[in-house]
Scaffold this motif. Structure first.
Motif, short mmCIF file in Angstrom:
data_model
loop_
_atom_site.label_atom_id
_atom_site.label_comp_id
_atom_site.label_asym_id
_atom_site.label_seq_id
_atom_site.Cartn_x
_atom_site.Cartn_y
_atom_site.Cartn_z
N ASP A 161 0.88 -1.17 0.00
CA ASP A 161 0.00 0.00 0.00
C ASP A 161 0.91 1.22 0.00
O ASP A 161 1.81 1.32 0.84
N GLN A 163 0.57 4.11 0.99
CA GLN A 163 0.51 4.95 2.17
C GLN A 163 1.04 4.23 3.41
O GLN A 163 0.96 4.76 4.52
N SER A 187 -5.32 -1.61 -1.78
CA SER A 187 -5.70 -0.41 -1.04
C SER A 187 -6.21 -0.79 0.34
O SER A 187 -7.38 -1.12 0.51
N SER A 191 -5.51 4.03 -0.58
CA SER A 191 -4.53 4.51 -1.56
C SER A 191 -4.87 4.10 -2.99
O SER A 191 -4.00 4.13 -3.86
#
Length: 269
Positions: A161, A163, A187, A191
């Motif tokens: 991911d 993030q 995700s 993201s």
């Protein structure tokens, strides 16, 4: 659980139209009466329209404004494609980032649900979590959702991911190793938009670096159904957190590992 949750949300949507909003203190008082054994540590009725977010130490659940209906499950923002529950749990408990949001998923589905003292007694809602597969077969996945980079040598697949801070650290370690990385974004922390941009980028490797550095990635259009394939595969095998590393022989390793540990683990193939 999902059908029950949907039914509760549908009932709540009808109820909220005729019920005045209840303030957080009122909801807190009602919860003390209805869940006397649950230590409620916070109530916030402002984050999600029509719902009050309730924290009970490390647990997170939701009630309607009258504190009559209780929801144990996940809340998704379909516009931003963000899992609001996982993001909130990670905000409350930053240590969950070790191994990704796997613990967040378990906590999101945990909680004590009791009948009122005058009712049929009390019961506890069991924790719902999926065991992560120890070994997987990647052959069913197409190349459509794969971002390939690295120096060559042994191949390693990473479900990541953009993030996730530990995914960023893992990416830096792998960049210094003699491996070909097949990165498959999923995700977990909302993201998906970033993953779409990276997958569609003309220079995917530079887009990966930019995404992990939290730098802008130029918007582009392409077929991103491969990312849906990644996420379906991850759900099927219990990959609810990131990073998840898969060796060439299908062996699965959850979470960040420093370079020396990665090298030793990869030799096991």
């Amino acid at each position: 659980m999902l059908n029950t949750t949907n039914a509760a949300i549908a009932s709540m949507s009808l109820l909220l139209g005729a019920t005045a909003a209840t303030s957080s203190p009122d909801v807190t008082a009602l919860l003390k009466t209805r869940l006397p054994k649950t230590e409620v540590t916070g109530v916030d009725c402002t984050r999600i329209a029509g719902l009050c977010e309730v924290t009970a130490k490390e647990n997170l659940f939701y009630v309607d404004a009258s504190a009559r209906y209780l929801i144990i499950g996940r809340v998704y923002d379909m516009e931003t494609r963000q899992d609001l529950t996982a993001a909130r749990l990670l905000e409350l408990n930053p240590d969950m980032l070790v191994g990704g949001a796997a613990k967040a998923n378990a906590l999101a589905n945990a909680g004590e649900v009791e009948a009122s003292e005058g009712g049929r007694g009390s019961r506890s809602e069991p924790t719902v979590s999926r065991q992560v597969a120890q070994k997987v077969d990647l052959s069913s996945l197409s190349d459509a959702g794969a971002i390939v980079w690295g120096k060559g040598g042994q191949k390693v697949t990473v479900f990541s991911d953009f993030q996730c801070g530990y995914c960023r650290a893992l990416s830096r370690e792998l960049e210094q190793m003699n491996v070909t990385v097949i990165e498959r974004p999923i995700s977990v922390l909302g993201s998906r938009d970033i993953a779409d941009r990276v997958l569609c980028a003309s220079d995917q490797r530079e887009a990966v670096r930019a995404a992990y550095a939290q730098m802008p990635v130029k918007a582009a259009t392409c077929d991103t159904r491969g990312l849906d394939e990644n996420e379906a595969f991850a759900r099927k095998h219990g990959f609810s957190g990131t990073p998840v590393i898969v060796r060439s022989d299908g062996a699965v390793l959850e979470g960040y590992r420093p370079r020396a540990a990665l090298i030793a683990w990869l030799k096991g193939a």
